[in-house]
Design a protein around this motif. Sequence first.
Motif, mmCIF file in Angstrom:
data_model
loop_
_atom_site.group_PDB
_atom_site.id
_atom_site.type_symbol
_atom_site.label_atom_id
_atom_site.label_comp_id
_atom_site.label_asym_id
_atom_site.label_seq_id
_atom_site.Cartn_x
_atom_site.Cartn_y
_atom_site.Cartn_z
ATOM 1 N N UNK A 1 0.627 -1.603 0.509
ATOM 2 C CA UNK A 1 0.191 -0.085 -0.053
ATOM 3 C C UNK A 1 1.136 1.299 -0.317
ATOM 4 N N UNK A 2 1.996 1.143 0.569
ATOM 5 C CA UNK A 2 2.392 2.504 0.834
ATOM 6 C C UNK A 2 3.903 2.440 -0.627
ATOM 7 N N UNK A 3 3.900 3.504 -1.196
ATOM 8 C CA UNK A 3 4.555 4.130 -2.690
ATOM 9 C C UNK A 3 5.587 3.745 -2.119
ATOM 10 N N UNK B 1 -3.584 9.457 -2.965
ATOM 11 C CA UNK B 1 -3.887 8.508 -2.918
ATOM 12 C C UNK B 1 -5.303 8.707 -2.341
ATOM 13 N N UNK B 2 -5.882 7.967 -2.781
ATOM 14 C CA UNK B 2 -7.456 7.863 -2.722
ATOM 15 C C UNK B 2 -8.256 9.643 -2.702
ATOM 16 N N UNK C 1 -7.131 11.846 -1.722
ATOM 17 C CA UNK C 1 -6.719 12.876 -0.066
ATOM 18 C C UNK C 1 -6.269 14.055 -0.656
ATOM 19 N N UNK D 1 -2.692 3.566 -11.897
ATOM 20 C CA UNK D 1 -2.581 3.233 -11.050
ATOM 21 C C UNK D 1 -1.293 1.685 -11.056
ATOM 22 N N UNK E 1 2.259 13.196 -5.229
ATOM 23 C CA UNK E 1 2.046 12.150 -4.788
ATOM 24 C C UNK E 1 0.720 11.280 -4.233
#
Lengths: 56, 282
Positions: free
Chosen positions: B56-58, B133-134, B136, B252, B131
Motif C-alpha cells: 500500500x505504501x508507495x 492517493x484515494x 486525499x 495506478x 504523490x
Amino acid sequence: MVLLKCPVCNGEVQVEDDALPGEVVEHECGAQLEVVKEDGKMSLRLAEQIGEDWGE
Amino acid sequence: MRIGILYDIPRWEERNLIEEAKKLGHEVKLEYTKDSIFLTNERREQEIDVFIQRSVSHNKALLSSLVMESLNFTVINDYNTLIRCENKAITTFLLSKHNIPTPKTGIAFNPEKALELANKIGYPVVIKPIEGSWGRMVAKAQDEDTLRSYVEYQSYSIQKFRDSYYIQEYVNKPNRDIRIFVIGDEVPVGIYRVNDKNWRTNTALGAKAEPLKIDEELRELTLKVREVIGGFFLGVDIFEDKERGYIVDEVNGVPEYKNTVRVTGFNVSQFLIRKIEELIKK
C-alpha cells in the motif's frame, strides 16, 4: 484462535490462528493493532496511521 | 509456479490473490515488506518465479520492487512502472508527450508561479499532491482567492513535494469517471465510479461502482497508456468530456479491485495469475 495481549491496555485480544503479519485488529480499548510474527510467534503492536504515501 | 507476494497490509485483494493462486495449484510465499530486510547482492534461497507487488505504501512498493529486480526476480509491477505511476507529474507529462489526451496540466515551484499557472489554465482548477492517493487533499479552486489559500496550506504541509504545485483544469465530467484495468496485454474489465455528492469520484470517498461496457476506443486508449507507462497490471482512471471524449487522468501501479470484482463478477486475481502463467512460460 490465539490469545494475545494488547500493548496499550494489556487486555486480552483474540486473533485468528491464520492471521497474516500486518493484519489490523481493533481492540475494545480503542487501539488499532497490527499482527507481528517473529520466529513463529505472534504478537501485537500499535498499527501505523495512514501514511502520506499510502493508497492508489 | 512459485508466486511471491510483496505486501504491507493484507487487504481483500491480497487475501483473494493468495486464495486464487492456491486454487490454481501455485505455491505462495508472502514477503511482508514492513518487517523485511533487503541487502544488496543478497542471495535469496527461496526460488520464486515471480513477485506480485501489493504494498500500500508507495515507498515500500517502489523500493522492494527495485530490490527484487536487482536480485534478478521478475516483479509485477516493476519499479520503473511504479515511478511513472506514483508521481502524477511524471504520468501526465509522459502521457501528454505521447499524444494521449490528459487534462490541461502544469507544474510550478513557488506559490506566485502556481497562481500564474492557474491563470493560464483558467478557473476552476484542481490542485493535487504530486504523490497522493484515494483523493486525499485534492481540491477544486473556483478562483484565485481560493487557490491562494490552498497553495499556502500546501507550502506549510508535510507533503514530500510541498514545493511542487501540480495544477490541472477542472474537467467538466458527468458524475462519474472510469477505472479500467490492464492485465498483461488485455483490457478485460472496468467500472464506472459514480458520485452524486462529490466531484471526486474515488471509491475511497464514497463513489459507487457500476459495471463498465468497454468499447473499442477505450480499449485502444488504455493499451496505449500501457505502452507509455509500462507494467503488467494497471488501473487507469479516465474522464469522459462532452467535447473531447476520453481523457486520461491517472494510472495506478498497485490497483485495488475489490469493488470491481463485486459489481462485475469478474475474477481479477485469477485472470492476473493466468496472464502471469503465460508470461513465465514464454
